[in-house]
Design a protein around this motif. Structure first.
Motif, PDB file in Angstrom:
ATOM      1  N   SER A 191     -11.715   0.294  -8.415  1.00  0.00           N
ATOM      2  CA  SER A 191     -10.785   0.574  -7.326  1.00  0.00           C
ATOM      3  C   SER A 191     -11.509   0.590  -5.983  1.00  0.00           C
ATOM      4  O   SER A 191     -10.915   0.241  -4.962  1.00  0.00           O
ATOM      5  CB  SER A 191     -10.038   1.886  -7.561  1.00  0.00           C
ATOM      6  N   ASN A 202      -4.285   2.548   0.726  1.00  0.00           N
ATOM      7  CA  ASN A 202      -4.705   2.099  -0.592  1.00  0.00           C
ATOM      8  C   ASN A 202      -5.720   3.038  -1.204  1.00  0.00           C
ATOM      9  O   ASN A 202      -5.671   3.320  -2.402  1.00  0.00           O
ATOM     10  CB  ASN A 202      -5.319   0.697  -0.495  1.00  0.00           C
ATOM     11  N   MET A 203      -6.647   3.517  -0.373  1.00  0.00           N
ATOM     12  CA  MET A 203      -7.623   4.490  -0.870  1.00  0.00           C
ATOM     13  C   MET A 203      -6.911   5.727  -1.400  1.00  0.00           C
ATOM     14  O   MET A 203      -7.228   6.239  -2.476  1.00  0.00           O
ATOM     15  CB  MET A 203      -8.574   4.909   0.250  1.00  0.00           C
ATOM     16  N   ALA A 223       0.823  -1.199   0.000  1.00  0.00           N
ATOM     17  CA  ALA A 223       0.000   0.000   0.000  1.00  0.00           C
ATOM     18  C   ALA A 223       0.864   1.259   0.000  1.00  0.00           C
ATOM     19  O   ALA A 223       0.508   2.264  -0.600  1.00  0.00           O
ATOM     20  CB  ALA A 223      -0.922   0.000   1.217  1.00  0.00           C
ATOM     21  N   GLU A 242      -5.595  -0.199   4.418  1.00  0.00           N
ATOM     22  CA  GLU A 242      -6.820   0.060   3.662  1.00  0.00           C
ATOM     23  C   GLU A 242      -6.914   1.534   3.274  1.00  0.00           C
ATOM     24  O   GLU A 242      -7.194   1.874   2.125  1.00  0.00           O
ATOM     25  CB  GLU A 242      -8.030  -0.343   4.498  1.00  0.00           C
ATOM     26  N   THR A 284     -10.180  -1.893  -3.019  1.00  0.00           N
ATOM     27  CA  THR A 284      -9.808  -1.473  -1.669  1.00  0.00           C
ATOM     28  C   THR A 284     -10.790  -1.985  -0.625  1.00  0.00           C
ATOM     29  O   THR A 284     -10.730  -1.590   0.526  1.00  0.00           O
ATOM     30  CB  THR A 284      -9.747   0.050  -1.588  1.00  0.00           C
TER      31      THR A 284
END
Lengths: 174, 355
Positions: free
Chosen positions: B219, B260-261, B91, B257, B223
């Protein structure tokens, strides 16, 4: 410096490849396969083939190996000794192959170094700035026909997989 | 050797700066998400810690830091420990090739420094895709190592979902790559300079509107966010793959998480919305006679675009119910994949005939 990197990557590839078949826990085997894919990608980078390195990781590590893990986890084969008693057969196959490759490398019987092979004797090109462009151009001009044939073969394999997995296709039609 | 040392020092400084910005963004996001969700549901969100609740992220971080770290009985200790780290590294590593600002250079002791990108490698976007696909390992191994049915099911679901939607992400980007003619994010962003009609979202001859829609939806799925958060569906799987995780290891998954966003939002901004380019030609700072400060304006535009995408994530979460698993798979393979493939064909034909 590049010799050092090659030594590291090659050594790790050999070690992790052995671990893939030697480890008892299939999940650990899959993980060492992952490490091996990474080092193969590293080898590609030392050869200035960045595109191949990225594709190596995307395709093998990112997709295929995840599916392996998937199967391993669903089947939950924690330990299966059946697959660890095959070393005799493996030895019978591998030792002749190993000796053969040693002979070829040392330039012994049936040596190929007398004939000038285009791969080795050709003048070493300067490193292309855009590796991706070079691969694309070669693939779609010089090797267009083999490329299309390969895609057709893959398509056949894909349709075959769908037909095998979906058993109710034939039943619904009747 | 001093040159090597200086280069190393500069790179480490850049990496530290980018990591710092990303972690701060994640801290802001945790608060922003709860506030935005609160407003959309007609309530206040967190209000207790600090004025107007703005210190809530720090309270959360301290709480997670001091929680007991539990390893469940029968868990595979090694993989249980490694999984959150395997999730976190991919990430964060993708941010290395994101251009945050103008493609300018300056010299420090004979070394050319590019202040707004850590490394401009010629396979930039493939590098991001490669590491994004590795995030699945952390999730699937974490689920397996926990020795819990809920975790295992969550991990397997997540692996299937990430593989399916990663394909759509890759294919939706291809249109932009055809237009840009490069895999480097720096070059793609540079090619979109000069007003919003040059952004690949609107650019002639092939506007990438469908590609952006496919990219954003895929995406979100990649995610594991609502409405595609099946790996952690509370009503079915308790908390999915991180059911058994607590304390700092849970915080790692959480951080991964959100990072990654941020990463997918940055990529979307750079590929489709012109990255750091302003929606008008040139910059205001250069117009009023301060061209040396233009980078401030440009980085701000990048931030605005990235945060708009992040807001979209929260908006979706407040609006949409969760999909069923078969709906998720059918939507990915039968709706998004044909759209992405069609977009490639149309873009390729348009570029071939009109450029």
């Amino acid at each position: 410096m590049s010799q050092l990197f090659f030594g590291y990557f090659a050594g790790m590839i050999v070690i992790t490849s052995i671990l893939v078949v030697a480890l008892r826990n299939p999940v650990y085997s899959a993980l060492s396969l992952l490490v091996m894919f990474f080092h193969v990608a590293g080898l590609f980078i030392t050869l200035h083939a960045e595109f191949l390195a990225a594709v190596q990781i995307i395709v093998y590590a990112g997709a295929i190996l995840v599916l392996y893990l998937f199967v391993v986890m669903i089947l939950n084969v924690t330990q299966d000794d059946r697959y660890h008693s095959q070393w005799r057969i493996a030895g019978v196959v591998c030792i002749p192959l190993f000796i053969e490759s040693l002979l070829l490398l040392s330039g012994g019987a049936g040596a190929v170094n007398t004939g000038s092979r285009s791969l080795q004797s050709g003048p070493y090109d300067a490193i292309p700035t855009d590796n991706t462009l070079a691969i694309g151009k070669t693939l779609f001009s010089t090797y267009l026909f083999p490329f299309e044939v390969a895609s057709l073969v893959l398509l056949v394999a894909m349709i075959g997989a769908i037909v095998l997995a979906k058993k109710d296709i034939g039943q619904r039609e009747t | 050797m001093t040159e090597f040392g200086l280069r190393l020092a500069i790179s480490l400084t850049q990496i530290a700066a980018v990591m710092g910005i990303v972690v701060i963004t994640v801290l802001i996001l945790t608060l922003a998400e709860r506030k935005v969700l609160g407003w959309m549901q007609d309530r206040m969100g967190p209000m207790e810690v600090g004025p107007y609740g703005i210190l809530q992220p720090f309270a959360d971080a301290i709480k997670l830091f001091f929680k007991e770290d539990i390893v469940p009985a029968g868990a595979n200790k090694f993989l249980f420990t490694v999984a959150p780290i395997l999730c976190l590294i991919p990430a964060f590593i993708g941010f290395a090739v994101i251009p945050w600002g103008p493609n300018q250079t300056f010299e420090v002791g004979g070394i050319t420094v590019r202040p707004f990108v850590i490394s401009d490698i010629n396979i930039g976007i493939l590098y991001i895709l490669a590491f994004a696909s590795l995030g699945a390992y952390g999730i699937i191994l974490g689920g397996w190592a926990s020795n819990s049915k809920y975790s295992l099911l969550g991990g397997l679901r997540s692996a299937a979902q990430i593989i399916s939607y990663e394909l759509n992400v890759g294919l939706s980007i291809v249109g932009v790559l055809i237009l840009g003619g490069s895999l480097s994010l720096v070059k793609i962003t540079d090619a979109q300079a000069g007003g919003f009609w040059h952004w690949y979202l609107f650019a002639l001859p092939a506007p990438q509107i469908f590609a952006l829609v496919v990219y954003v939806i895929s995406s979100v799925a990649e995610t594991n966010r609502v409405p595609f958060d099946l790996p952690e569906a509370e009503s079915e799987l308790v908390a999915g793959f991180f059911t058994e995780y607590s304390g700092l290891r849970f915080a790692f998954f959480f951080l991964a998480e959100y990072a990654n966003m941020v990463l997918v939002s940055c990529v979307a901004a750079a590929l489709f919305l012109g990255g750091w380019n302003a929606p008008y030609p040139g910059t205001i700072m250069a117009f009023i006679g301060l061209p040396s400060l233009a980078w401030v304006e440009n980085t701000m535009w990048f931030a605005v675009k990235t945060y708009s995408f992040l807001f979209l994530f929260f908006w979706l979460r407040a609006t949409l119910p969760r999909l069923r698993y078969d709906q998720l798979m059918r939507f990915g393979w039968k709706v998004l994949l044909p759209i992405a493939l069609g977009n490639i064909v149309v873009t390729a034909l348009a570029v071939f005939f009109f450029q």
